[in-house]
Scaffold this active site. Sequence first.
Site, PDB file in Angstrom:
ATOM      1  N   CYS A 190      48.929  22.109   9.850  1.00 11.64           N
ATOM      2  CA  CYS A 190      48.023  21.133   9.240  1.00 11.64           C
ATOM      3  C   CYS A 190      48.295  21.071   7.743  1.00 11.64           C
ATOM      4  O   CYS A 190      48.332  22.105   7.063  1.00 11.64           O
ATOM      5  CB  CYS A 190      46.561  21.496   9.496  1.00 11.64           C
ATOM      6  N   CYS A 235      41.252  23.002   2.587  1.00  8.66           N
ATOM      7  CA  CYS A 235      40.123  22.653   3.449  1.00  8.66           C
ATOM      8  C   CYS A 235      39.408  23.924   3.895  1.00  8.66           C
ATOM      9  O   CYS A 235      40.032  24.953   4.179  1.00  8.66           O
ATOM     10  CB  CYS A 235      40.621  21.864   4.653  1.00  8.66           C
ATOM     11  N   CYS A 277      39.385  25.490   8.471  1.00  8.15           N
ATOM     12  CA  CYS A 277      40.206  26.476   9.179  1.00  8.15           C
ATOM     13  C   CYS A 277      40.600  27.595   8.223  1.00  8.15           C
ATOM     14  O   CYS A 277      41.006  27.343   7.080  1.00  8.15           O
ATOM     15  CB  CYS A 277      41.460  25.809   9.750  1.00  8.15           C
ATOM     16  N   CYS A 322      43.689  15.529   9.795  1.00  9.21           N
ATOM     17  CA  CYS A 322      43.248  16.804  10.354  1.00  9.21           C
ATOM     18  C   CYS A 322      43.809  16.978  11.765  1.00  9.21           C
ATOM     19  O   CYS A 322      43.675  16.087  12.619  1.00  9.21           O
ATOM     20  CB  CYS A 322      41.719  16.848  10.364  1.00  9.21           C
ATOM     21  N   GLN A 333      28.116  20.507  21.600  1.00  9.30           N
ATOM     22  CA  GLN A 333      29.231  21.380  21.241  1.00  9.30           C
ATOM     23  C   GLN A 333      30.385  20.569  20.656  1.00  9.30           C
ATOM     24  O   GLN A 333      30.684  19.462  21.130  1.00  9.30           O
ATOM     25  CB  GLN A 333      29.722  22.142  22.472  1.00  9.30           C
ATOM     26  N   ASP A 379      20.925  30.609  25.778  1.00 11.91           N
ATOM     27  CA  ASP A 379      21.984  30.158  24.869  1.00 11.91           C
ATOM     28  C   ASP A 379      21.335  29.858  23.522  1.00 11.91           C
ATOM     29  O   ASP A 379      21.196  28.697  23.121  1.00 11.91           O
ATOM     30  CB  ASP A 379      22.674  28.912  25.430  1.00 11.91           C
ATOM     31  N   CYS A 433      26.627  32.238  20.355  1.00 15.53           N
ATOM     32  CA  CYS A 433      27.509  31.639  19.346  1.00 15.53           C
ATOM     33  C   CYS A 433      27.420  32.382  18.018  1.00 15.53           C
ATOM     34  O   CYS A 433      28.126  32.031  17.069  1.00 15.53           O
ATOM     35  CB  CYS A 433      27.176  30.165  19.141  1.00 15.53           C
TER      36      CYS A 433
END
Length: 671
Positions: free
Chosen positions: A278, A284, A287, A361, A497, A594, A627
């Site tokens: 990328c 950025c 990531c 991206c 999600q 969850d 998560c």
Amino acid sequence: MLILAAAASSLCARAFVLPFANPTFRRPFFSLAAGAGGGGSGRSSNTNGKRPDRSSNSSGGGPQGGSNDSGSSSISSSSSGTSRLERLVRKSSSSSSSSLSFNKQPGSSSTGSRSSDSSSEPRMRSPRFSTPPYHSSRSPSSSSSSSSFSSSPQSFPKKIGPISEEVGQHLTPKMYAPREAFDIDARPNSRKARKAASSAAATGARGGGGEEEGGEGGGGGWRRPSRIDQRRDRKQKAAVDEKMRRLKVQRFGKEGLLFKDGQAGGREGGGKDDLLQCEHFGACSGCFFRSGFTETPLMEDARVFFRRVARYENFNLGLATGIHDWRTQAKLAIAPLSKWGGCRIGLYEEGTHRVLPIPNCRVHHPSINHAVDIITQATELVKTRAFDQDSLSGSLRYIQCAVERRTGKIQLTLVWNAPGRKEASAELSRLLKALKAADPAQELWHSIWVNYRTGPGNTIFARDPRSWSKVQGLDYLTEKIGPSQVLFYLTPQLFRQGNLEGFGKVVERAQDFVPEQSVVCELYGGVGVIGLNMLGKVSALRFSDINPFLEGCVMKTLDALPEKRREKVSFMVATALEGLEAGQADGADVLIVDPPRKGLEAEVMTHLVDRKDPLAGSLKRIVYVSCGFDALKRDAVALMDSGWRLVHAEGFVLFPGSDHLETLAIFDRGR
């Protein structure tokens, strides 16, 4: 002889008495006796006995004060009717009384002065004269000792008449020079002046008074910063650079030192270990890793926890999806494109609040990149103003793009800085028209929504139902998620999600740990993605969630199910604690949770750890989808300490390139 001697004595007496008897000579005489300024003693021509005004006594023969010129005119007129002896006596008397001369200019004789001042009208002084009124012909030392008038520029009259203005132009350089010529701090470019100007500019920027912008003494225009300010700015920049360097080394390892100007990776510079490929990587903040996606610090922490703390040796984790084009929903920040309008759309740069455009991206679905490009062009075309967090001005705050995977269309949400639709300006209408015109074939926009939000803060959406408005397209976006391929109806108000394909793998794996014909309670259920995929093997499903926008979506989803499966389901809008207290877990065998990143609520955990609890005492298994790994560690320790036993755990990397882990943990109640 006697007669001649008497006449001579009479003439001498008249000569000495004349200055005291003639009122014409009185004022000049007393002015001479008082000194050059005429204001040093009380012997003045002022009949009130007060000290005469400096502006009248020191004027150079102007209409207001005119004592000098009128005095010399009187001398000339009286001398024309007197004898030669009287003139000689007067000359000797005046020369012996004082060395000061009336209006005597350098290089001119007394005879020339009298002939030039023989007129009865006061004469305006010529610009070629270089001596101010009452200026002494003595040496500088004797003049300063006898005169009470100061030689500083402030002592001379200002704007009294044309003569004083002309005289002021011909003072000596040191006498008439401004203060800046001798006072370094008074110069406009001195350090003291620059510091005062900077303070005035700062005060004007804060709105604390001062002149108008660009005016005298105001904050308009650029001024050279002082050395102290420059040194402070260099230190601050060096501190920020060092912080960024340490952050990159901490998050990216040694390869972080190879970054140049915040840029790294890319199609050319990444090397053989660059799997992400990328061009925005490094600058950025989306990531953190371009390789080793299953070896991040959080994943190493998970391995250590399950092996050493939970005593579970078979913990495994892996990629749930590919590393490119997996993100099907994105929330993006807005910043001004230029001072003339337009918006820059992207994510914040690493460690800053500067918005970095990411048009190429690699993790975004291609439809998202295409939509962002269209929106950027539309905002530039119609001059849409980006929201400013400091002044709370501007219009567009955020955007959200959600992809419908089967069609590739975008469900777009514009977060607008206005209380409601009525208060939104024509700026919104122009942007909507531009977006519609950019998609004439209706192949890009599934629907366009507007969320009206005002005030400060980083919260993206306003949750008030009245703050939402659909301006174009369909009401619901549809997605088939999970192994059962249930058709879910989604709106932008719901949590969804970012990687639907990867989350489907989590749901499929969780289904394997739900026994046949069991009664299932699901808390924090959302739209019911996990539980509704298990309707083929369970006897009943009760689920709940706090989001008030869910009811319409759940009803549409249930209406699309076969009738036999629909009869197994009950749903309510409630918190997890309210769902327990409403009896959703009463008689249930399996509990599915969850929760958000913060984990289970303390009140919910209180019911779960109590074996004899009337609301959750019947539960035999907990399927925990997490998560937030830190919250999972805390909740897992609390459950295991109360008698629950960890029987299975595995991790799913849903967001390759980030330090995030989705974890599935199965707990059974011990006997």
